[in-house]
Design an enzyme around this catalytic site. Structure first.
Site, PDB file in Angstrom:
ATOM      1  N   CYS A 107     -43.733 -60.488 -55.166  1.00  0.00           N
ATOM      2  CA  CYS A 107     -42.298 -60.360 -54.877  1.00  0.00           C
ATOM      3  C   CYS A 107     -41.934 -60.845 -53.472  1.00  0.00           C
ATOM      4  O   CYS A 107     -40.766 -60.796 -53.084  1.00  0.00           O
ATOM      5  CB  CYS A 107     -41.890 -58.905 -55.044  1.00  0.00           C
ATOM      6  SG  CYS A 107     -42.925 -57.802 -54.074  1.00  0.00           S
ATOM      7  N   PHE A 117     -47.650 -61.594 -69.194  1.00  0.00           N
ATOM      8  CA  PHE A 117     -48.164 -62.374 -68.059  1.00  0.00           C
ATOM      9  C   PHE A 117     -49.302 -63.340 -68.394  1.00  0.00           C
ATOM     10  O   PHE A 117     -49.793 -64.042 -67.517  1.00  0.00           O
ATOM     11  CB  PHE A 117     -48.621 -61.421 -66.944  1.00  0.00           C
ATOM     12  CG  PHE A 117     -47.500 -60.600 -66.389  1.00  0.00           C
ATOM     13  CD1 PHE A 117     -46.599 -61.148 -65.493  1.00  0.00           C
ATOM     14  CD2 PHE A 117     -47.335 -59.268 -66.775  1.00  0.00           C
ATOM     15  CE1 PHE A 117     -45.555 -60.395 -64.984  1.00  0.00           C
ATOM     16  CE2 PHE A 117     -46.290 -58.500 -66.274  1.00  0.00           C
ATOM     17  CZ  PHE A 117     -45.393 -59.069 -65.380  1.00  0.00           C
ATOM     18  N   ASP A 126     -51.050 -50.705 -63.659  1.00  0.00           N
ATOM     19  CA  ASP A 126     -49.733 -50.554 -63.033  1.00  0.00           C
ATOM     20  C   ASP A 126     -49.418 -49.074 -62.788  1.00  0.00           C
ATOM     21  O   ASP A 126     -50.135 -48.174 -63.249  1.00  0.00           O
ATOM     22  CB  ASP A 126     -48.633 -51.262 -63.846  1.00  0.00           C
ATOM     23  CG  ASP A 126     -48.384 -50.653 -65.220  1.00  0.00           C
ATOM     24  OD1 ASP A 126     -48.789 -49.487 -65.468  1.00  0.00           O
ATOM     25  OD2 ASP A 126     -47.769 -51.334 -66.059  1.00  0.00           O
ATOM     26  N   ALA A 127     -48.346 -48.829 -62.045  1.00  0.00           N
ATOM     27  CA  ALA A 127     -48.001 -47.462 -61.650  1.00  0.00           C
ATOM     28  C   ALA A 127     -47.696 -46.592 -62.874  1.00  0.00           C
ATOM     29  O   ALA A 127     -48.027 -45.399 -62.901  1.00  0.00           O
ATOM     30  CB  ALA A 127     -46.792 -47.491 -60.712  1.00  0.00           C
ATOM     31  N   ASN A 128     -47.091 -47.195 -63.885  1.00  0.00           N
ATOM     32  CA  ASN A 128     -46.708 -46.430 -65.075  1.00  0.00           C
ATOM     33  C   ASN A 128     -47.926 -45.919 -65.839  1.00  0.00           C
ATOM     34  O   ASN A 128     -48.032 -44.726 -66.150  1.00  0.00           O
ATOM     35  CB  ASN A 128     -45.841 -47.321 -65.984  1.00  0.00           C
ATOM     36  CG  ASN A 128     -45.309 -46.577 -67.177  1.00  0.00           C
ATOM     37  OD1 ASN A 128     -44.802 -45.467 -67.044  1.00  0.00           O
ATOM     38  ND2 ASN A 128     -45.425 -47.178 -68.345  1.00  0.00           N
ATOM     39  N   THR A 129     -48.877 -46.823 -66.100  1.00  0.00           N
ATOM     40  CA  THR A 129     -50.067 -46.389 -66.861  1.00  0.00           C
ATOM     41  C   THR A 129     -50.945 -45.487 -65.996  1.00  0.00           C
ATOM     42  O   THR A 129     -51.597 -44.574 -66.512  1.00  0.00           O
ATOM     43  CB  THR A 129     -50.834 -47.611 -67.415  1.00  0.00           C
ATOM     44  OG1 THR A 129     -49.934 -48.353 -68.244  1.00  0.00           O
ATOM     45  CG2 THR A 129     -52.027 -47.193 -68.247  1.00  0.00           C
ATOM     46  N   ASN A 166     -46.363 -52.908 -56.080  1.00  0.00           N
ATOM     47  CA  ASN A 166     -45.717 -53.150 -54.790  1.00  0.00           C
ATOM     48  C   ASN A 166     -46.108 -52.053 -53.794  1.00  0.00           C
ATOM     49  O   ASN A 166     -46.333 -50.899 -54.168  1.00  0.00           O
ATOM     50  CB  ASN A 166     -44.200 -53.182 -55.002  1.00  0.00           C
ATOM     51  CG  ASN A 166     -43.447 -53.402 -53.705  1.00  0.00           C
ATOM     52  OD1 ASN A 166     -43.151 -52.436 -53.000  1.00  0.00           O
ATOM     53  ND2 ASN A 166     -43.153 -54.632 -53.378  1.00  0.00           N
ATOM     54  N   HIS A 199     -58.193 -47.438 -81.772  1.00  0.00           N
ATOM     55  CA  HIS A 199     -58.559 -46.943 -80.434  1.00  0.00           C
ATOM     56  C   HIS A 199     -59.908 -46.221 -80.449  1.00  0.00           C
ATOM     57  O   HIS A 199     -60.647 -46.246 -79.465  1.00  0.00           O
ATOM     58  CB  HIS A 199     -57.451 -46.076 -79.810  1.00  0.00           C
ATOM     59  CG  HIS A 199     -57.100 -44.840 -80.544  1.00  0.00           C
ATOM     60  ND1 HIS A 199     -56.197 -44.808 -81.580  1.00  0.00           N
ATOM     61  CD2 HIS A 199     -57.522 -43.566 -80.389  1.00  0.00           C
ATOM     62  CE1 HIS A 199     -56.076 -43.572 -82.020  1.00  0.00           C
ATOM     63  NE2 HIS A 199     -56.877 -42.795 -81.323  1.00  0.00           N
TER      64      HIS A 199
HETATM   65  C1  PCO Z   1     -45.216 -57.121 -56.224  1.00  0.00           C
HETATM   66  N1  PCO Z   1     -46.229 -56.705 -57.092  1.00  0.00           N
HETATM   67  C2  PCO Z   1     -47.375 -57.356 -57.098  1.00  0.00           C
HETATM   68  C3  PCO Z   1     -48.519 -56.813 -57.913  1.00  0.00           C
HETATM   69  C4  PCO Z   1     -49.830 -56.945 -57.227  1.00  0.00           C
HETATM   70  N2  PCO Z   1     -50.062 -58.298 -56.755  1.00  0.00           N
HETATM   71  C5  PCO Z   1     -51.229 -58.900 -56.870  1.00  0.00           C
HETATM   72  C6  PCO Z   1     -51.341 -60.316 -56.284  1.00  0.00           C
HETATM   73  C7  PCO Z   1     -51.276 -61.421 -57.354  1.00  0.00           C
HETATM   74  C8  PCO Z   1     -51.372 -62.794 -56.711  1.00  0.00           C
HETATM   75  O1  PCO Z   1     -52.560 -62.980 -56.015  1.00  0.00           O
HETATM   76  C9  PCO Z   1     -49.985 -61.381 -58.128  1.00  0.00           C
HETATM   77  C10 PCO Z   1     -52.462 -61.273 -58.310  1.00  0.00           C
HETATM   78  O2  PCO Z   1     -50.365 -60.508 -55.325  1.00  0.00           O
HETATM   79  O3  PCO Z   1     -52.171 -58.388 -57.392  1.00  0.00           O
HETATM   80  O4  PCO Z   1     -47.483 -58.365 -56.439  1.00  0.00           O
HETATM   81  C11 PCO Z   1     -44.029 -56.718 -56.200  1.00  0.00           C
HETATM   82  S1  PCO Z   1     -43.450 -55.637 -57.374  1.00  0.00           S
END
Ligand code: PCO
Length: 187
Positions: A161, A48, A92-95, A128, A76
């Site tokens: 998303c 990203f 993220d959910a995984n970590t 999400n 590390h």
């Molecule tokens: C959506 N997942 C995500 C992750 C969290 N989203 C965000 C914000 C950002 C834009 O301002 C992407 C930084 O929406 O932290 O959106 C679906 S899996």
């Protein structure tokens, strides 16, 4: 010599990692406190942002495995000793699940597994809404609280998303404010 704090920024594979360059820049350019930033990213996190364009060193799993022989530094452990504070943004959910259960299968989770409980560890969940609201999330955040880790709460907004709901990473300003606040208690 001017006091300089060492902040290690952990990055995982949420789309919110698009904010990493802004986060590194903001932390590095604060006038109130001098901060040196180093980044540790998972392979998925690297998707990203452009690590080569960051104004900070970015360490990855590949570098950990450059180790060749006894006496070579173990990355590390070096990073864990270097850092005054670890902030994982986005987490993220995984970590999150790995941290809650002690798994350590990459550079970032090995830093976490070796972390000094006296030093602040902040995490900024990003996922999400459907993942955030799954019942396993509160079990994991409870385990992280029990370990003394500090949550920078996710926000409600339009997610990458297209869904609207809770799960967006906290704003860069909010994350930076939390980092600065917790650095005040670091010797
Ligand atoms: C959506 N997942 C995500 C992750 C969290 N989203 C965000 C914000 C950002 C834009 O301002 C992407 C930084 O929406 O932290 O959106 C679906 S899996």
């Amino acid at each position: 010599m001017e006091d300089c704090k060492h902040v290690l920024l952990g990055v995982t594979g949420s789309v919110a990692a698009i904010k990493v360059p802004e986060l590194v820049k903001t932390l590095s350019e604060l006038s109130s406190i001098k901060i040196q930033v180093k980044v540790v990213s998972t392979e998925r996190g690297l998707h990203f942002f452009d690590a080569a364009k960051l104004p900070a060193a970015c360490h990855t799993d590949a570098e950990e495995w450059e180790w060749k022989e006894k006496g070579d530094p173990v990355l590390h452990i070096e990073l864990r000793k270097w850092a005054d504070l670890l902030v994982i943004a986005p987490l993220d959910a995984n970590t999150m699940a790995k941290m809650a259960t002690g798994l350590c299968d990459n550079l970032l989770t090995c830093v976490v597994r070796a972390w000094d409980p006296v030093k602040p560890l902040l995490y900024c969940p990003a996922m999400n809404t459907l993942m955030w609201e799954h019942s396993i999330t509160s079990k994991h955040t409870a385990a992280l609280a029990d370990l003394g880790y500090i949550q920078v709460h996710p926000a409600i907004k339009l997610l990458a998303c297209g869904d609207h709901g809770i799960g967006a990473m906290a704003t860069v300003d909010n994350i930076v404010q939390n980092v600065v606040e917790h650095l005040k208690h670091v010797q």
